[in-house]
Design a protein around this motif. Structure first.
Motif, PDB file in Angstrom:
ATOM      1  N   THR A 104      11.940  -1.960  -3.537  1.00 58.58           N
ATOM      2  CA  THR A 104      12.116  -0.827  -4.453  1.00 58.58           C
ATOM      3  C   THR A 104      10.929   0.120  -4.336  1.00 58.58           C
ATOM      4  O   THR A 104       9.794  -0.277  -4.626  1.00 58.58           O
ATOM      5  CB  THR A 104      12.243  -1.310  -5.911  1.00 58.58           C
ATOM      6  OG1 THR A 104      13.346  -2.201  -6.019  1.00 58.58           O
ATOM      7  CG2 THR A 104      12.441  -0.138  -6.864  1.00 58.58           C
ATOM      8  N   PRO A 105      11.147   1.376  -3.901  1.00 63.12           N
ATOM      9  CA  PRO A 105      10.043   2.343  -3.846  1.00 63.12           C
ATOM     10  C   PRO A 105       9.700   2.835  -5.254  1.00 63.12           C
ATOM     11  O   PRO A 105      10.588   2.991  -6.103  1.00 63.12           O
ATOM     12  CB  PRO A 105      10.605   3.475  -2.992  1.00 63.12           C
ATOM     13  CG  PRO A 105      12.082   3.372  -3.157  1.00 63.12           C
ATOM     14  CD  PRO A 105      12.409   1.926  -3.383  1.00 63.12           C
ATOM     15  N   THR A 106       8.415   3.082  -5.508  1.00 61.59           N
ATOM     16  CA  THR A 106       7.995   3.604  -6.817  1.00 61.59           C
ATOM     17  C   THR A 106       7.303   4.956  -6.700  1.00 61.59           C
ATOM     18  O   THR A 106       6.907   5.527  -7.720  1.00 61.59           O
ATOM     19  CB  THR A 106       7.045   2.616  -7.525  1.00 61.59           C
ATOM     20  OG1 THR A 106       5.865   2.425  -6.719  1.00 61.59           O
ATOM     21  CG2 THR A 106       7.719   1.276  -7.756  1.00 61.59           C
ATOM     22  N   VAL A 107       7.143   5.459  -5.475  1.00 62.40           N
ATOM     23  CA  VAL A 107       6.598   6.800  -5.266  1.00 62.40           C
ATOM     24  C   VAL A 107       7.465   7.505  -4.229  1.00 62.40           C
ATOM     25  O   VAL A 107       8.222   6.874  -3.494  1.00 62.40           O
ATOM     26  CB  VAL A 107       5.123   6.774  -4.790  1.00 62.40           C
ATOM     27  CG1 VAL A 107       4.214   6.169  -5.844  1.00 62.40           C
ATOM     28  CG2 VAL A 107       4.990   6.038  -3.467  1.00 62.40           C
ATOM     29  N   SER A 108       7.357   8.822  -4.165  1.00 64.51           N
ATOM     30  CA  SER A 108       8.123   9.597  -3.191  1.00 64.51           C
ATOM     31  C   SER A 108       7.607   9.330  -1.782  1.00 64.51           C
ATOM     32  O   SER A 108       6.501   8.813  -1.594  1.00 64.51           O
ATOM     33  CB  SER A 108       8.010  11.087  -3.504  1.00 64.51           C
ATOM     34  OG  SER A 108       6.672  11.527  -3.309  1.00 64.51           O
ATOM     35  N   THR A 133       0.806  -1.215   0.000  1.00 63.89           N
ATOM     36  CA  THR A 133       0.000   0.000   0.000  1.00 63.89           C
ATOM     37  C   THR A 133       0.844   1.272   0.000  1.00 63.89           C
ATOM     38  O   THR A 133       0.327   2.364  -0.262  1.00 63.89           O
ATOM     39  CB  THR A 133      -0.938   0.019   1.227  1.00 63.89           C
ATOM     40  OG1 THR A 133      -0.145  -0.094   2.415  1.00 63.89           O
ATOM     41  CG2 THR A 133      -1.919  -1.127   1.173  1.00 63.89           C
ATOM     42  N   LYS A 134       2.143   1.156   0.300  1.00 63.32           N
ATOM     43  CA  LYS A 134       3.030   2.327   0.311  1.00 63.32           C
ATOM     44  C   LYS A 134       3.656   2.600  -1.048  1.00 63.32           C
ATOM     45  O   LYS A 134       4.459   3.519  -1.197  1.00 63.32           O
ATOM     46  CB  LYS A 134       4.149   2.121   1.339  1.00 63.32           C
ATOM     47  CG  LYS A 134       3.675   2.065   2.787  1.00 63.32           C
ATOM     48  CD  LYS A 134       4.809   1.765   3.721  1.00 63.32           C
ATOM     49  CE  LYS A 134       5.891   2.823   3.684  1.00 63.32           C
ATOM     50  NZ  LYS A 134       7.010   2.515   4.600  1.00 63.32           N
ATOM     51  N   GLY A 135       3.322   1.784  -2.044  1.00 57.83           N
ATOM     52  CA  GLY A 135       3.907   1.969  -3.359  1.00 57.83           C
ATOM     53  C   GLY A 135       5.265   1.318  -3.509  1.00 57.83           C
ATOM     54  O   GLY A 135       6.013   1.615  -4.438  1.00 57.83           O
ATOM     55  N   GLU A 136       5.611   0.407  -2.611  1.00 58.06           N
ATOM     56  CA  GLU A 136       6.883  -0.317  -2.698  1.00 58.06           C
ATOM     57  C   GLU A 136       6.672  -1.635  -3.441  1.00 58.06           C
ATOM     58  O   GLU A 136       5.632  -2.279  -3.321  1.00 58.06           O
ATOM     59  CB  GLU A 136       7.424  -0.622  -1.301  1.00 58.06           C
ATOM     60  CG  GLU A 136       7.757   0.606  -0.488  1.00 58.06           C
ATOM     61  CD  GLU A 136       8.057   0.289   0.955  1.00 58.06           C
ATOM     62  OE1 GLU A 136       8.850   1.023   1.571  1.00 58.06           O
ATOM     63  OE2 GLU A 136       7.480  -0.693   1.485  1.00 58.06           O
ATOM     64  N   ASN A 156       1.786   3.611 -12.513  1.00 56.06           N
ATOM     65  CA  ASN A 156       0.870   4.088 -11.484  1.00 56.06           C
ATOM     66  C   ASN A 156       0.235   5.409 -11.888  1.00 56.06           C
ATOM     67  O   ASN A 156       0.548   5.968 -12.949  1.00 56.06           O
ATOM     68  CB  ASN A 156       1.581   4.204 -10.129  1.00 56.06           C
ATOM     69  CG  ASN A 156       2.753   5.173 -10.160  1.00 56.06           C
ATOM     70  OD1 ASN A 156       2.724   6.203 -10.827  1.00 56.06           O
ATOM     71  ND2 ASN A 156       3.814   4.853  -9.418  1.00 56.06           N
ATOM     72  N   ASN A 157      -0.673   5.886 -11.042  1.00 57.67           N
ATOM     73  CA  ASN A 157      -1.362   7.150 -11.316  1.00 57.67           C
ATOM     74  C   ASN A 157      -0.570   8.356 -10.839  1.00 57.67           C
ATOM     75  O   ASN A 157      -1.109   9.455 -10.736  1.00 57.67           O
ATOM     76  CB  ASN A 157      -2.756   7.150 -10.677  1.00 57.67           C
ATOM     77  CG  ASN A 157      -2.693   7.048  -9.159  1.00 57.67           C
ATOM     78  OD1 ASN A 157      -1.707   6.578  -8.594  1.00 57.67           O
ATOM     79  ND2 ASN A 157      -3.751   7.488  -8.491  1.00 57.67           N
ATOM     80  N   LYS A 158       0.710   8.146 -10.543  1.00 56.38           N
ATOM     81  CA  LYS A 158       1.620   9.229 -10.161  1.00 56.38           C
ATOM     82  C   LYS A 158       2.610   9.526 -11.286  1.00 56.38           C
ATOM     83  O   LYS A 158       3.720  10.002 -11.058  1.00 56.38           O
ATOM     84  CB  LYS A 158       2.360   8.874  -8.867  1.00 56.38           C
ATOM     85  CG  LYS A 158       1.451   8.615  -7.680  1.00 56.38           C
ATOM     86  CD  LYS A 158       0.560   9.803  -7.379  1.00 56.38           C
ATOM     87  CE  LYS A 158      -0.426   9.529  -6.258  1.00 56.38           C
ATOM     88  NZ  LYS A 158      -1.325  10.671  -6.016  1.00 56.38           N
ATOM     89  N   ASN A 159       2.187   9.209 -12.518  1.00 56.99           N
ATOM     90  CA  ASN A 159       2.945   9.550 -13.722  1.00 56.99           C
ATOM     91  C   ASN A 159       4.282   8.825 -13.816  1.00 56.99           C
ATOM     92  O   ASN A 159       5.290   9.402 -14.233  1.00 56.99           O
ATOM     93  CB  ASN A 159       3.167  11.065 -13.810  1.00 56.99           C
ATOM     94  CG  ASN A 159       3.402  11.534 -15.236  1.00 56.99           C
ATOM     95  OD1 ASN A 159       2.818  11.001 -16.165  1.00 56.99           O
ATOM     96  ND2 ASN A 159       4.253  12.526 -15.405  1.00 56.99           N
ATOM     97  N   SER A 160       4.286   7.539 -13.454  1.00 56.26           N
ATOM     98  CA  SER A 160       5.530   6.763 -13.511  1.00 56.26           C
ATOM     99  C   SER A 160       5.279   5.369 -14.073  1.00 56.26           C
ATOM    100  O   SER A 160       4.355   4.677 -13.645  1.00 56.26           O
ATOM    101  CB  SER A 160       6.160   6.628 -12.122  1.00 56.26           C
ATOM    102  OG  SER A 160       6.541   7.882 -11.613  1.00 56.26           O
ATOM    103  N   PHE A 161       6.115   4.971 -15.027  1.00 54.62           N
ATOM    104  CA  PHE A 161       6.120   3.616 -15.587  1.00 54.62           C
ATOM    105  C   PHE A 161       7.528   3.074 -15.398  1.00 54.62           C
ATOM    106  O   PHE A 161       8.502   3.735 -15.734  1.00 54.62           O
ATOM    107  CB  PHE A 161       5.746   3.667 -17.072  1.00 54.62           C
ATOM    108  CG  PHE A 161       5.425   2.323 -17.661  1.00 54.62           C
ATOM    109  CD1 PHE A 161       6.408   1.362 -17.840  1.00 54.62           C
ATOM    110  CD2 PHE A 161       4.136   2.015 -18.035  1.00 54.62           C
ATOM    111  CE1 PHE A 161       6.112   0.125 -18.375  1.00 54.62           C
ATOM    112  CE2 PHE A 161       3.828   0.782 -18.568  1.00 54.62           C
ATOM    113  CZ  PHE A 161       4.816  -0.163 -18.749  1.00 54.62           C
TER     114      PHE A 161
END
Length: 312
Positions: free
Chosen positions: A147-151, A129-132, A177-182
C-alpha cells in the motif's frame, strides 16, 4: 559502541564493548532489541550480534555487509529487519543465519529515521524508504500486499519522507507522515479504511476508541478510531513565545490515565491534561535536545547526549 546495563539505583551491573579499535573510531549507532535473557544488536556498521543479558557476553556476531535501517522484531527463534538496500530479512536468532529474504527496489538509502515494523499472527508488516507499507508472510517471506502512502513524485525523493512508527490495533494498522497524511489500513488486504490531513511523524497512541497524535506544529489531535473524524484539536505550545515556538519540535509523547507527557527539542517535558487538552505545566529536564519519553516501573526516562535522566 559500549553497552551498559544498570539497575534502578543507577549502579552499573556490566559494561561491554564488542568492537575493535578501528570500529570504535567509526562511532557505531546501536539498535537494541530485548528477548527474554538475550539482547540483540544491529548497528550502523552492518554488524548483528547477540549478547547474554545477564553478563554482556557475546554469543555470536555476523557482518551483513549492508547497514540496517529499521526496528528489530524478535519472535521465538527468529528476528526480522530491513536493510539499506530495501531488502527485508528474516534471520535465525540461534546463529544469525538468513532464513528468507524479500528484495525491494535495490537502491542504497541513507534513511533519516528508523523504519518501523510490526508482527501479527501470520504477517510481518513494515514501511520502506519509498513510503510503501508492505505485508509479507512471516514464515516464508511471500508478498501479501503493498500500500503506497505517498505520491509517486514524493516516493522518488525518499530522503524527504519521514513517517511515524506503525501501530497495530485489532485489524487495523495506523501511521502518519510529514506529507500531511494519517492512515488507517486494513491489516488483511492493505486497503485504506480512511485517511486524514494531519502532518505528524510521531507514533500515535490508541486509547479505547480514540487515537492521539501530535502534529509537527505542536497541535494535539484526538481522532475517532473507526471513522477517522477529528474530535478535538489543542495547541500544546500555546504558552511559548513566538520565537521559542518556532525553534521547538515535539520528539515524542506518552500517556497515563490523567496526563500526556510530551518532550521537546529544547529539553522540556510538557504535561497536558488528557481530559481537556490544556497544558498543566512545563518541566525543564535539560537545556538541550532530549529524546522521546520512555516509561518503566512508573518512572519516566529521557535520553540526552551522554546522559539518561530518570523522573519519578
Amino acid at each position: 559502541g559500549s553497552i551498559i546495563r544498570f539497575n534502578d539505583d543507577s549502579k552499573i551491573i556490566w559494561k561491554v564493548n564488542h568492537y575493535d579499535k578501528k570500529e570504535r573510531k567509526l562511532k557505531p549507532l546501536l539498535n537494541l532489541s530485548l528477548f527474554k535473557d538475550k539482547l540483540l544488536v544491529a548497528d550502523s556498521l552492518s554488524n548483528i550480534y547477540l549478547v547474554d543479558l545477564n553478563n554482556g557476553k557475546l554469543l555470536w556476531k555476523s557482518d551483513h555487509k549492508v547497514s540496517f535501517i529499521s526496528d528489530i522484531k524478535i519472535e521465538n527463534d527468529k528476528f526480522y529487519v530491513l536493510d539499506a538496500t530495501n531488502t527485508f530479512i528474516c534471520f535465525s536468532l540461534l546463529n544469525g543465519k538468513k532464513v528468507w529474504t524479500f528484495e525491494g527496489e535495490n537502491k542504497l538509502i541513507n534513511s533519516q529515521k528508523k523504519k518501523s515494523l510490526i508482527l501479527d499472527k501470520n504477517k510481518v508488516i513494515f514501511n520502506n524508504t519509498k513510503g510503501e507499507i508492505i505485508a509479507l508472510n512471516k514464515f516464508n517471506g511471500n508478498l501479501l500486499w503493498i500500500t503506497p502512502t505517498v505520491s509517486y513524485a514524493e516516493s522518488i525523493k525518499p530522503y524527504l519522507i519521514n513517517s511515524s512508527e506503525l501501530v497495530l490495533n485489532h485489524n487495523e494498522v495506523y501511521l502518519s507522515n510529514n506529507k500531511n497524511s494519517f492512515f488507517s489500513i486494513d491489516v488483511n488486504n492493505g486497503l485504506v479504511n480512511w485517511s486524514q490531513n494531519i502532518n505528524s511523524n510521531l507514533r500515535p497512541i490508541i486509547i479505547g476508541d480514540l487515537i492521539l497524535t501530535i502534529s509537527l506544529k505542536g497541535y494535539l489531535y484526538i481522532i475517532d478510531k473507526d471513522s477517522g473524524n477529528i474530535i478535538r484539536i489543542s495547541d500544546i505550545l500555546k504558552s511559548l513565545k513566538i520565537k521559542k515556538r518556532e525553534k521547538t519540535s515535539i520528539n515524542g509523547f506518552v500517556v497515563d490515565k490523567d496526563n500526556i507527557y510530551a518532550t521537546t527539542s529544547l529539553g522540556q517535558i510538557i504535561v497536558i491534561n488528557l481530559s481537556n487538552g490544556k497544558e498543566k505545566f512545563i518541566y525543564r529536564a535539560s537545556r538541550s535536545n532530549i529524546s522521546k519519553p520512555y516509561v518503566n516501573s512508573k518512572k519516566l526516562f529521557v535520553i540526552k547526549d551522554n546522559e539518561i535522566i530518570k523522573i519519578n
